[in-house]
Scaffold this motif. Structure first.
Motif, PDB file in Angstrom:
ATOM      1  N   VAL A  51     -41.413  59.054  58.956  1.00  0.00           N
ATOM      2  CA  VAL A  51     -41.719  58.141  57.853  1.00  0.00           C
ATOM      3  C   VAL A  51     -42.797  58.742  56.951  1.00  0.00           C
ATOM      4  N   VAL A  52     -43.855  59.292  57.555  1.00  0.00           N
ATOM      5  CA  VAL A  52     -44.915  59.930  56.770  1.00  0.00           C
ATOM      6  C   VAL A  52     -44.347  61.077  55.944  1.00  0.00           C
ATOM      7  N   GLY A  53     -43.502  61.877  56.589  1.00  0.00           N
ATOM      8  CA  GLY A  53     -42.908  63.012  55.885  1.00  0.00           C
ATOM      9  C   GLY A  53     -42.069  62.582  54.701  1.00  0.00           C
ATOM     10  N   ALA A  54     -41.271  61.534  54.881  1.00  0.00           N
ATOM     11  CA  ALA A  54     -40.429  61.055  53.785  1.00  0.00           C
ATOM     12  C   ALA A  54     -41.284  60.516  52.644  1.00  0.00           C
ATOM     13  N   PHE A  55     -42.351  59.805  52.981  1.00  0.00           N
ATOM     14  CA  PHE A  55     -43.234  59.231  51.960  1.00  0.00           C
ATOM     15  C   PHE A  55     -43.918  60.338  51.151  1.00  0.00           C
ATOM     16  N   LEU A  56     -44.508  61.302  51.834  1.00  0.00           N
ATOM     17  CA  LEU A  56     -45.221  62.381  51.139  1.00  0.00           C
ATOM     18  C   LEU A  56     -44.270  63.265  50.343  1.00  0.00           C
ATOM     19  N   LEU A  57     -43.102  63.544  50.914  1.00  0.00           N
ATOM     20  CA  LEU A  57     -42.139  64.370  50.195  1.00  0.00           C
ATOM     21  C   LEU A  57     -41.709  63.691  48.896  1.00  0.00           C
ATOM     22  N   GLY A  58     -41.495  62.375  48.968  1.00  0.00           N
ATOM     23  CA  GLY A  58     -41.122  61.650  47.759  1.00  0.00           C
ATOM     24  C   GLY A  58     -42.196  61.734  46.691  1.00  0.00           C
ATOM     25  N   LEU A  59     -43.457  61.562  47.073  1.00  0.00           N
ATOM     26  CA  LEU A  59     -44.553  61.663  46.111  1.00  0.00           C
ATOM     27  C   LEU A  59     -44.602  63.056  45.473  1.00  0.00           C
ATOM     28  N   GLY A  60     -44.502  64.087  46.323  1.00  0.00           N
ATOM     29  CA  GLY A  60     -44.577  65.455  45.811  1.00  0.00           C
ATOM     30  C   GLY A  60     -43.429  65.794  44.878  1.00  0.00           C
ATOM     31  N   LEU A  61     -42.213  65.433  45.262  1.00  0.00           N
ATOM     32  CA  LEU A  61     -41.058  65.713  44.412  1.00  0.00           C
ATOM     33  C   LEU A  61     -41.152  64.970  43.090  1.00  0.00           C
ATOM     34  N   ILE A 245     -53.892  79.156  42.775  1.00  0.00           N
ATOM     35  CA  ILE A 245     -54.306  77.756  42.626  1.00  0.00           C
ATOM     36  C   ILE A 245     -53.359  76.844  43.421  1.00  0.00           C
ATOM     37  N   TYR A 246     -52.060  77.106  43.293  1.00  0.00           N
ATOM     38  CA  TYR A 246     -51.092  76.272  44.025  1.00  0.00           C
ATOM     39  C   TYR A 246     -51.245  76.454  45.530  1.00  0.00           C
ATOM     40  N   LEU A 247     -51.536  77.690  45.954  1.00  0.00           N
ATOM     41  CA  LEU A 247     -51.764  77.933  47.377  1.00  0.00           C
ATOM     42  C   LEU A 247     -53.008  77.188  47.849  1.00  0.00           C
ATOM     43  N   ILE A 248     -54.064  77.210  47.024  1.00  0.00           N
ATOM     44  CA  ILE A 248     -55.285  76.486  47.382  1.00  0.00           C
ATOM     45  C   ILE A 248     -54.995  74.986  47.461  1.00  0.00           C
ATOM     46  N   ALA A 249     -54.201  74.469  46.513  1.00  0.00           N
ATOM     47  CA  ALA A 249     -53.850  73.047  46.541  1.00  0.00           C
ATOM     48  C   ALA A 249     -53.116  72.694  47.832  1.00  0.00           C
ATOM     49  N   ALA A 250     -52.190  73.566  48.236  1.00  0.00           N
ATOM     50  CA  ALA A 250     -51.438  73.315  49.466  1.00  0.00           C
ATOM     51  C   ALA A 250     -52.339  73.388  50.696  1.00  0.00           C
ATOM     52  N   TRP A 395     -47.815  70.589  45.207  1.00  0.00           N
ATOM     53  CA  TRP A 395     -48.251  71.544  46.230  1.00  0.00           C
ATOM     54  C   TRP A 395     -49.263  70.909  47.185  1.00  0.00           C
ATOM     55  N   ASN A 396     -50.140  70.085  46.636  1.00  0.00           N
ATOM     56  CA  ASN A 396     -51.120  69.403  47.478  1.00  0.00           C
ATOM     57  C   ASN A 396     -50.432  68.461  48.470  1.00  0.00           C
ATOM     58  N   THR A 397     -49.430  67.756  47.995  1.00  0.00           N
ATOM     59  CA  THR A 397     -48.693  66.831  48.860  1.00  0.00           C
ATOM     60  C   THR A 397     -47.869  67.579  49.895  1.00  0.00           C
ATOM     61  N   LEU A 398     -47.277  68.714  49.486  1.00  0.00           N
ATOM     62  CA  LEU A 398     -46.527  69.526  50.446  1.00  0.00           C
ATOM     63  C   LEU A 398     -47.445  70.003  51.569  1.00  0.00           C
ATOM     64  N   GLY A 399     -48.641  70.463  51.214  1.00  0.00           N
ATOM     65  CA  GLY A 399     -49.591  70.866  52.244  1.00  0.00           C
ATOM     66  C   GLY A 399     -49.976  69.702  53.132  1.00  0.00           C
ATOM     67  N   ALA A 400     -50.177  68.517  52.528  1.00  0.00           N
ATOM     68  CA  ALA A 400     -50.508  67.333  53.317  1.00  0.00           C
ATOM     69  C   ALA A 400     -49.393  66.995  54.291  1.00  0.00           C
TER      70      ALA A 400
END
Length: 959
Positions: A51-61, A245-250, A395-400
């Motif tokens: 559930v967490v994964g689906a929620f975060l993936l949706g936000l990031g996408l 920058i994107y790597l740092i965000a992740a 990228w931040n959400t993907l890392g999260a």
């Protein structure tokens, strides 16, 4: 300030207000949807990770897809409004989608349960199908509004304000949904309220979008205008490459979620695992992130060396996270000391918030600074503000997402929270060192490396003392815990909870997240009784399901019956790993070929399995713990009732401690609406079993005889019953503990005025029980249960099952229970019935004397005239009852009679002396003391009292 500037300022404030409100709704959805999906998948770590994964993936996408779109539209606020309307509409559909998903999950559960990875992937995919679209719309809102506000703010300023305001709105939403909406309105109504708020926000935004002050020039002309008017806004944009920058965000997103996951685990040990404690933890994190983002815009953004700011912020994250680790024991001590204050609802919330703030607040502020800073660094042109925000957010959400799943599913179960903390802090440190090195700032690099070395050395040298934070000070208090006398036998940080086994003297205790959930002594009657007593009402049972492994005693006891297969559902493998430390009492269930453990949420298993059970023994932890209430809802009981075989019995353990009568009545009402036939078994002052069945309970004389044969032919069962219940006689066991039928339970519910049931959509029990945890009056449920008992029904049971061969001992035991708890009429009826069957029953005669409003010399003479060996014991009961009522003259008469019949009893003479003393007859008191010493010069009771009083009596007499 010109008119246009004032208008623009009003427009900006309006947007900020709307985004504050949408932050509130976004967090509300997160809480509501997670609870709704726990009804489908259960509360296991893998299920929640899906559930967490689906929620975060949706936000990031959503952020990634809508970022470039935001740069191309001329009225971003219009599209923001459309997204908010879409979120509200989809949210209203989700309960229906969840219901369909539940039916779908049942169809493939049996085929996929043995393949956890595939099962997790299917759960993730189906969950994303439901919540992915609204989450993607949520992810779109930030890039759209940042793009809208770049026409009135300096480049990059919009991000910090919007992100901060939105996150503070989320913090307020966390507070409102956790402390008010869900407790008052339940899941279904809260979802409707939140969706309605989204629709209002969306419609308001759409209306505002067509006002002149919200119109934007075209993207191209805006770029020219911005570059001409404010060239300083174009930052040192090539100092750090975009990919870095994107790597740092992740990496920062990954580290942040790892820390938050660990904090959640650690603070559950400090504050408890109630839903209010989790709400407080999340509130503090969101508040810190929100203030951090605002701090960036108000103060830090004035500095132009973004690389240095980034290095210092990341380093600050490390330092504050380390400080939080060291403050954790202090927080536990403070919470333990504050227990007397936590009965107040407001104070309890404040304790949870302050305890969380000690650990989380400063690192969360650093997290809040990082996001707008990274957006500012990544922005290459004002016309690509939306793209920059969307990319960093994605990228931040993907890392999260990676950090959350890796921590809960892999790192903590394998290596513990300490390893997760080390990984998270090293992610931050690696960023700081890489940035310092790339800027050729050797001094900064060496300083950061020094921090790393100090952290590693100090953290690994930190004493590994599980007792420090796993003793449940949040529940038992600082003063009650004798740390030095407890020996740690086993400790494991599992995927769902911490498991600790300690030994104090001969007692071995089993703790989950600090709370004792079983032991080898004090809890044995409950743990064994749940296996044995319901089975006595269904002696033909063969297939047994146990919910919750605990010490393993219930499962092991169930296996003591021949030809019985037992399946046990347990969320946490570490719980089962602790089983060998209870081998002396749990019969080693894992050694049996007839035993199977299913590592899954019991609700998910029961609704998905095709098995049918003769007995379902439900023994989860207390329902005030977040998530446990899912096993106390009407929907779950309906599922369980369909999984019972003919004449099957569902047995629900319910505690009476920390429970008001209304709390208990809610469970009774919920079960009674599902199971047409119910019974209540009382194990002890604090433990009960509520039975439900689809057919009438059949405990005729023939059934009791069959159960007695079953017990007699099972040596392990017989020995346990004698050890924990003092008898293996089936009739005695049932008649003294089976207290209420359907009518009695209905009387109990009516007397306690509870008309609400515990439903999936209205989980009142989880919130009410957590509120009552520290209230002193929350221990009245046990006495209220006795008050609902009918003496006529109890007498009927005795008369039917024992007939003319009445055993007076169990009847007197039951009468004494009612008398001691203040239910004198019920006790009197039971005693009169017993004496009508057995007029010379010594124990019942004594109880009749105790119940008599006035001293009855004739009845006493009748008791003392009996030749039964127990006369002295029961006559002493009578005398002590008068002592307790301070009727000392009547007590003297009783003890004089006892001493006349039993002149060799030093204890009787001592009791007589004590009563003479209370009457002021000191001469007779001294005489009785001396006679007691003549009878037994080493009697401990006599010696203690005579040494204390004889010198004083003698002195008083001489004077």
């Amino acid at each position: 300030m010109g008119v246009s500037d004032r208008i623009q300022g009003v427009a900006t404030k309006t947007i900020l207000a709307l985004f504050f409100l949408s932050g509130m709704t976004g967090l509300s959805y997160e809480v509501i949807w997670f609870k709704q999906f726990s009804h489908v998948w259960g509360s296991s770590t893998l299920a929640m990770a899906s559930v967490v994964g689906a929620f975060l993936l949706g936000l990031g996408l959503g952020a990634r897809v809508w970022g470039p779109i935001a740069d191309r539209v001329t009225r971003p606020v219009l599209w923001y409004g459309i997204c908010e309307i879409g979120i509200g509409v989809l949210a209203l559909l989700i309960p229906f989608e969840v219901d369909l998903l539940w039916q779908f999950s049942v169809s493939y559960y049996s085929s996929l349960r043995e393949f956890p990875i595939w099962y997790a992937l299917v759960r993730f995919a189906t969950t994303f199908t439901v919540i992915g679209p609204p989450c993607m719309l949520m992810g779109a809102t930030l890039p759209l509004l940042v793009r809208q506000l770049t026409s009135g703010f300096k480049l990059g300023k919009a991000t910090g304000w919007l992100y901060g305001i939105n996150t503070l709105g989320a913090a307020l939403g966390c507070y409102l949904v956790g402390f008010h909406l869900l407790p008052e309105f339940g899941l279904s109504q809260s979802n409707i309220i939140t969706a309605t708020a989204n629709l209002v926000i969306g419609v308001s935004a759409v209306i505002l979008a067509f006002r002149r002050e919200f119109a934007m020039t075209s993207p191209i002309s805006l770029v020219i205008e911005r570059e001409v008017e404010s060239p300083d806004d174009l930052l040192h944009q090539h100092a750090i490459p975009l990919n870095m920058i994107y790597l740092i965000a992740a990496l920062t997103g990954c580290a942040a979620l790892m820390l938050q996951t660990v904090w959640s685990r650690q603070l559950a040990l400090v504050l408890g695992s109630s839903t209010y404690a989790f709400s407080a933890m999340l509130f503090v994190v969101l508040t810190g992130i929100g203030f951090g983002s605002l701090l960036f815009e108000a103060v830090i953004s004035k500095f132009e060396d973004d690389g240095s700011i980034l290095i210092h912020t990341v380093s600050g994250s490390v330092i504050t996270a380390i400080a939080g680790i060291w403050l954790l024991p202090f927080a536990a001590d403070c919470v333990g000391v504050s227990i007397p204050l936590r009965a107040n609802y407001t104070v309890n919330a404040l304790v949870c918030i302050l305890g969380s703030a000690l650990v989380e607040l400063l690192p969360a502020i650093a997290m809040g600074i990082l996001f707008p800073l990274l957006v500012r660094i990544s922005t290459r042109s004002p016309s690509r503000t939306g793209t920059s925000v969307g990319n960093v957010y994605a990228w931040n959400t993907l890392g999260a997402l990676v950090g959350s799943i890796a921590t809960s599913v892999w790192i903590v179960p394998e290596w513990g929270t300490r390893a997760a903390l080390i990984v998270a802090i090293h992610l931050y440190l690696s960023i700081a060192v890489a940035l310092a090195t790339s800027r050729r700032s050797n001094v900064a690099a060496y300083a950061i490396m020094t921090i790393a070395v100090v952290f590693i050395v100090s953290f690994f040298k930190m004493p590994d003392d599980p007792l420090r934070n796993n003793r449940g000070m949040f529940m038992y208090g600082y003063g009650r815990l004798d740390r030095d006398s407890s020996k740690v036998l086993f400790f494991k940080e599992g995927s769902a909870c911490n498991v600790l086994v300690t030994q104090q003297g001969d007692n071995v205790s089993f703790r989950v997240n600090g709370k004792v959930d079983g032991s080898s002594q004090g809890d044995m009657s409950m743990q064994a009784g749940l296996a044995y007593l319901p089975r006595l009402l269904n002696p033909d049972a063969k297939n047994v399901l146990v919910i919750g492994f605990g010490t393993g005693t219930t499962s092991g006891a169930s296996l003591q019956f021949p030809d019985t297969d037992v399946i046990c559902c347990e969320l946490e493998p570490a719980v089962v790993s602790a089983s060998p430390y209870f081998a002396e009492v749990n019969h080693k269930p894992q050694d049996s070929s007839r035993f199977k453990v299913v590592y899954d949420d019991a609700r998910a298993y029961v609704q998905g399995t095709t098995e049918r059970f003769d007995l379902i023994l439900s023994e989860p932890s207390n329902p005030w713990i977040a998530g446990v209430s899912n096993l106390f809802t009407a929907e779950f009981y309906n599922i369980a009732s369909r999984k019972l075989a003919p004449n099957g019995i569902f047995a629900q353990w319910i505690q009476t401690y920390s429970f008001t009568p209304d709390d208990y009545a809610m469970i009774v009402r919920t079960m009674s609406d599902v199971f047409p036939c119910q019974r209540l078994i009382r194990i002890s002052d604090v433990d009960t079993i509520l039975l439900g069945s689809n057919e009438a309970f059949d405990y005729t004389t023939a059934t009791i005889r069959a159960s007695q044969r079953l017990v007699d032919e099972a040596p392990g069962v017989k020995a346990d019953l004698k050890r924990y219940f003092a008898t293996s006689d089936v009739s005695d066991l049932l008649l003294t503990r089976l207290l209420l039928d359907e009518r009695g339970l209905q009387k109990f519910v009516d007397a306690n005025g509870n008309v609400r049931r515990n439903l999936d959509g209205d989980q009142q029990l989880e919130f009410r029980a957590a509120r009552h945890l520290y209230e002193k009056h929350a221990n009245d449920a046990g006495n209220a249960i006795l008050g609902a008992a009918s003496s006529d029904w109890l007498i009927e049971q005795f008369d039917r099952l024992q007939g003319d061969e009445l055993h007076s001992q169990p009847l007197n035991e039951l009468a004494t229970l009612f008398l001691d708890m203040g239910h004198k009429p019920t006790a009197a009826s039971l005693v009169q019935f017993g004496l009508s069957k057995k007029p010379n029953a010594t124990d019942l005669l004594a109880s009749q004397l105790i119940l008599s409003p006035h001293f009855d010399a004739t009845l006493l003479d009748r008791l003392l005239a009996l030749s039964d060996d127990s006369v002295a014991f029961h006559a002493n009961r009578v005398g002590l009852s008068y002592w307790n009522k301070q009727q000392f003259s009547d007590a003297v008469k009783v003890f004089e009679g006892i001493c006349a019949k039993f002149p060799q009893s030093a204890t009787c003479w001592t009791n007589l002396a004590l009563n003479y003393e209370r009457l002021g007859d000191l001469q007779n008191s001294e005489r009785a003391y001396r006679r007691a010493l003549e009878m037994d010069a080493v009697n401990a009771f006599t010696l203690r009292e005579s040494k204390r009083l004889i010198p004083n009596i003698a002195r008083s007499v001489n004077e």
